[in-house]
Design an enzyme around this catalytic site. Structure first.
Site, PDB file in Angstrom:
ATOM      1  N   CYS A  84      85.271  12.961  -5.011  1.00 31.42           N
ATOM      2  CA  CYS A  84      85.970  11.897  -5.749  1.00 31.42           C
ATOM      3  C   CYS A  84      87.166  12.417  -6.544  1.00 31.42           C
ATOM      4  O   CYS A  84      88.020  11.639  -6.970  1.00 31.42           O
ATOM      5  CB  CYS A  84      85.004  11.157  -6.664  1.00 31.42           C
ATOM      6  SG  CYS A  84      83.575  10.548  -5.784  1.00 31.42           S
TER       7      CYS A  84
ATOM      8  N   ASN B 143      82.968   2.211  -5.702  1.00 30.89           N
ATOM      9  CA  ASN B 143      83.428   3.590  -5.776  1.00 30.89           C
ATOM     10  C   ASN B 143      83.925   4.013  -4.388  1.00 30.89           C
ATOM     11  O   ASN B 143      83.135   4.138  -3.462  1.00 30.89           O
ATOM     12  CB  ASN B 143      82.258   4.462  -6.243  1.00 30.89           C
ATOM     13  CG  ASN B 143      82.608   5.932  -6.324  1.00 30.89           C
ATOM     14  OD1 ASN B 143      83.649   6.363  -5.846  1.00 30.89           O
ATOM     15  ND2 ASN B 143      81.715   6.709  -6.923  1.00 30.89           N
TER      16      ASN B 143
ATOM     17  N   HIS C  60      88.717   7.597 -12.322  1.00 30.54           N
ATOM     18  CA  HIS C  60      87.988   7.409 -11.059  1.00 30.54           C
ATOM     19  C   HIS C  60      87.093   6.183 -11.226  1.00 30.54           C
ATOM     20  O   HIS C  60      86.399   6.039 -12.235  1.00 30.54           O
ATOM     21  CB  HIS C  60      87.166   8.667 -10.763  1.00 30.54           C
ATOM     22  CG  HIS C  60      86.193   8.498  -9.652  1.00 30.54           C
ATOM     23  ND1 HIS C  60      86.517   7.853  -8.483  1.00 30.54           N
ATOM     24  CD2 HIS C  60      84.883   8.876  -9.528  1.00 30.54           C
ATOM     25  CE1 HIS C  60      85.462   7.848  -7.680  1.00 30.54           C
ATOM     26  NE2 HIS C  60      84.452   8.452  -8.297  1.00 30.54           N
TER      27      HIS C  60
HETATM   28  O1  UT7 Z   1      81.881   9.478  -7.704  1.00 31.87           O
HETATM   29  C1  UT7 Z   1      80.744  10.015  -8.306  1.00 31.87           C
HETATM   30  C2  UT7 Z   1      79.664   9.040  -8.020  1.00 31.87           C
HETATM   31  N1  UT7 Z   1      78.560   8.992  -8.877  1.00 31.87           N
HETATM   32  C3  UT7 Z   1      78.505   8.463 -10.100  1.00 31.87           C
HETATM   33  O2  UT7 Z   1      79.459   8.124 -10.747  1.00 31.87           O
HETATM   34  C4  UT7 Z   1      77.137   8.265 -10.613  1.00 31.87           C
HETATM   35  C5  UT7 Z   1      76.987   8.289 -12.096  1.00 31.87           C
HETATM   36  N2  UT7 Z   1      75.715   7.717 -12.436  1.00 31.87           N
HETATM   37  C6  UT7 Z   1      75.547   6.390 -12.514  1.00 31.87           C
HETATM   38  O3  UT7 Z   1      76.492   5.644 -12.364  1.00 31.87           O
HETATM   39  C7  UT7 Z   1      74.166   5.854 -12.844  1.00 31.87           C
HETATM   40  O4  UT7 Z   1      73.296   6.928 -13.049  1.00 31.87           O
HETATM   41  C8  UT7 Z   1      73.615   4.915 -11.726  1.00 31.87           C
HETATM   42  C9  UT7 Z   1      74.410   3.616 -11.703  1.00 31.87           C
HETATM   43  C10 UT7 Z   1      73.701   5.601 -10.377  1.00 31.87           C
HETATM   44  C11 UT7 Z   1      72.155   4.577 -12.027  1.00 31.87           C
HETATM   45  O5  UT7 Z   1      72.032   4.038 -13.320  1.00 31.87           O
HETATM   46  P1  UT7 Z   1      70.886   4.566 -14.311  1.00 31.87           P
HETATM   47  O6  UT7 Z   1      71.009   3.767 -15.532  1.00 31.87           O
HETATM   48  O7  UT7 Z   1      71.050   6.056 -14.429  1.00 31.87           O
HETATM   49  O8  UT7 Z   1      69.583   4.162 -13.542  1.00 31.87           O
HETATM   50  P2  UT7 Z   1      68.375   5.088 -13.000  1.00 31.87           P
HETATM   51  O9  UT7 Z   1      68.802   5.874 -11.814  1.00 31.87           O
HETATM   52  O10 UT7 Z   1      67.772   5.830 -14.132  1.00 31.87           O
HETATM   53  O11 UT7 Z   1      67.358   3.987 -12.522  1.00 31.87           O
HETATM   54  C12 UT7 Z   1      66.781   3.035 -13.435  1.00 31.87           C
HETATM   55  C13 UT7 Z   1      65.866   2.126 -12.647  1.00 31.87           C
HETATM   56  C14 UT7 Z   1      64.874   2.863 -11.756  1.00 31.87           C
HETATM   57  O12 UT7 Z   1      63.665   2.144 -11.791  1.00 31.87           O
HETATM   58  P3  UT7 Z   1      62.442   2.633 -12.707  1.00 31.87           P
HETATM   59  O13 UT7 Z   1      62.110   4.020 -12.235  1.00 31.87           O
HETATM   60  O14 UT7 Z   1      62.971   2.599 -14.119  1.00 31.87           O
HETATM   61  O15 UT7 Z   1      61.390   1.626 -12.424  1.00 31.87           O
HETATM   62  C15 UT7 Z   1      65.474   2.735 -10.388  1.00 31.87           C
HETATM   63  O16 UT7 Z   1      64.513   2.762  -9.357  1.00 31.87           O
HETATM   64  O17 UT7 Z   1      66.645   1.288 -11.790  1.00 31.87           O
HETATM   65  C16 UT7 Z   1      66.098   1.365 -10.463  1.00 31.87           C
HETATM   66  N3  UT7 Z   1      67.187   1.158  -9.516  1.00 31.87           N
HETATM   67  C17 UT7 Z   1      67.563  -0.063  -9.099  1.00 31.87           C
HETATM   68  N4  UT7 Z   1      67.110  -1.292  -9.356  1.00 31.87           N
HETATM   69  C18 UT7 Z   1      67.734  -2.336  -8.775  1.00 31.87           C
HETATM   70  C19 UT7 Z   1      67.990   2.102  -8.952  1.00 31.87           C
HETATM   71  N5  UT7 Z   1      68.907   1.497  -8.150  1.00 31.87           N
HETATM   72  C20 UT7 Z   1      68.650   0.159  -8.224  1.00 31.87           C
HETATM   73  C21 UT7 Z   1      69.258  -0.962  -7.638  1.00 31.87           C
HETATM   74  N6  UT7 Z   1      68.776  -2.182  -7.946  1.00 31.87           N
HETATM   75  N7  UT7 Z   1      70.327  -0.856  -6.815  1.00 31.87           N
END
Ligand code: UT7
Length: 325
Positions: free
Chosen positions: A112, A282, A252
């Site tokens: 990215c 993204n 980004h």
């Molecule tokens: O270009 C570089 C690309 N990468 C990035 O910029 C990523 C940077 N990180 C992020 O943007 C965030 O970490 C994410 C958006 C990817 C995830 O957000 P988060 O607040 O860190 O969520 P998490 O991964 O801790 O997940 C929280 C919950 C989980 O459920 P439990 O374990 O709390 O029950 C996940 O299973 O959200 C769940 N989850 C979803 N639920 C509905 C994960 N993806 C989804 C989804 N829909 N698409």
């Protein structure tokens, strides 16, 4: 002293739009979750066009907008992690298609941050002399390397390409940069792994699970906020600037929450960050040039304005660049 000025910008996306509701029909997710956690509402997903089709269209637009003949192009640099082939590079495919027979053409990989690395490279070629101009493009069809059964990643990405035509100039253009790599952390964001399978070992080959985007979202979030904040601070300090001197910050386009943290921490008004991830998701190396192109197409920049581009990504890598328009 020679500087590198941005003369023209261009962008392009595939036609098909996939909304958060569309995604909720194929994975267990909701528009609410995606919007709240990322700020993304929809993205463009290729109906079959490969990355070359997108970057070629951007290159054609750049030539037209800059009013330059293809034979006059000295350099073509493309940043991508979703090339059509291992070889040829996307840059060589562009060269063939537009007829830039005199150009040196190659690709760079910095995920990215790719566009920042590509622009930085073009800047160095131009400043070293001998190269008068360059086409620099970031382009991706991330849809082909996303696991469409993994809700934690497939909702985040989109396809697209963006780029700039830059030229050697006596007037200031690219003023300062801060780019860097933190390879020790590479495992927190990977894609495209192919194992070494051959006729003389036991490996099976085929599509490896790590072919798909694999990410520790939380760690990437931490990396992004830390590096972008430090990098912006450094460039502003080195140029004795405050946020008030900068017309737009072009981050980004990964996640609106990352931008919120940066805005708060550096006390930069949120409105100064140009964002379009709600419509494109993204798009990795394409995200910064696509956003810059939108700003340019809307006529939001005047000659002399200062713009700050800043990205982070796999590798891990980051890159910030201060540009006088
Ligand atoms: O270009 C570089 C690309 N990468 C990035 O910029 C990523 C940077 N990180 C992020 O943007 C965030 O970490 C994410 C958006 C990817 C995830 O957000 P988060 O607040 O860190 O969520 P998490 O991964 O801790 O997940 C929280 C919950 C989980 O459920 P439990 O374990 O709390 O029950 C996940 O299973 O959200 C769940 N989850 C979803 N639920 C509905 C994960 N993806 C989804 C989804 N829909 N698409």
């Amino acid at each position: 002293m020679i500087s590198t000025r941005v003369i023209a910008t261009a962008g392009c996306v595939p036609e098909q739009v996939v909304t958060n509701d569309d995604l909720s029909k194929i994975v267990d997710t909701t528009d609410e979750w995606i919007t709240q956690r990322t700020g993304i509402k929809e993205r463009h997903i290729s109906s079959g066009e490969n990355t070359s089709a997108l970057v070629i269209r951007v290159a054609e637009k750049l030539l037209e907008r800059a009013g330059v003949e293809a034979e006059k192009i000295d350099l073509i640099i493309v940043a991508s992690v979703t090339q059509d082939y291992g070889t040829p590079s996307l840059a060589c495919m562009i060269q063939k298609e537009i007829g830039a027979v005199n150009a040196v053409a190659f690709d760079v990989i910095a995920a990215c941050s790719g566009f920042m690395f590509a622009l930085s490279t073009a800047d160095k070629y131009i400043k070293a002399g001998g190269y008068k101009n360059a086409i620099v493009i970031g382009g991706e069809t991330l849809s082909k390397i996303v696991d469409w059964t993994d809700r934690s990643t497939c909702v985040l990405f989109g396809d697209g390409a963006g780029g700039a035509y830059v030229e050697a100039s006596d007037e200031a253009g690219i003023i300062r940069e801060n780019i860097g790599s933190a390879g020790a952390q590479y495992e927190i964001l990977t894609e495209g792994y192919t194992e070494c399978a051959n006729a003389f070992n036991e490996n099976k080959g085929g599509v490896h699970p790590l072919w798909y985007v694999n990410m520790n979202g939380r760690e990437v979030f931490k990396f992004a906020t830390k590096k972008v904040i430090k990098s912006l601070e450094k460039v502003m300090a080195e140029e004795n600037l405050t946020q008030e001197d900068i017309k737009y910050f072009v981050p980004h386009q990964a996640n609106v929450r990352i931008v919120e943290v940066v805005s708060k921490k550096l006390d930069i008004p949120f409105e100064k960050f140009y964002m379009n991830m709600d419509r494109f998701g993204n798009t990795s190396s394409a995200s910064i040039p696509m956003a810059l192109n939108e700003i340019n197409e809307k006529g939001l920049l005047e000659r002399g304005n200062l713009v700050m581009l800043s990205g982070f990504g796999g590798g891990m890598t980051w890159g910030t660049m201060l540009i006088r328009w």
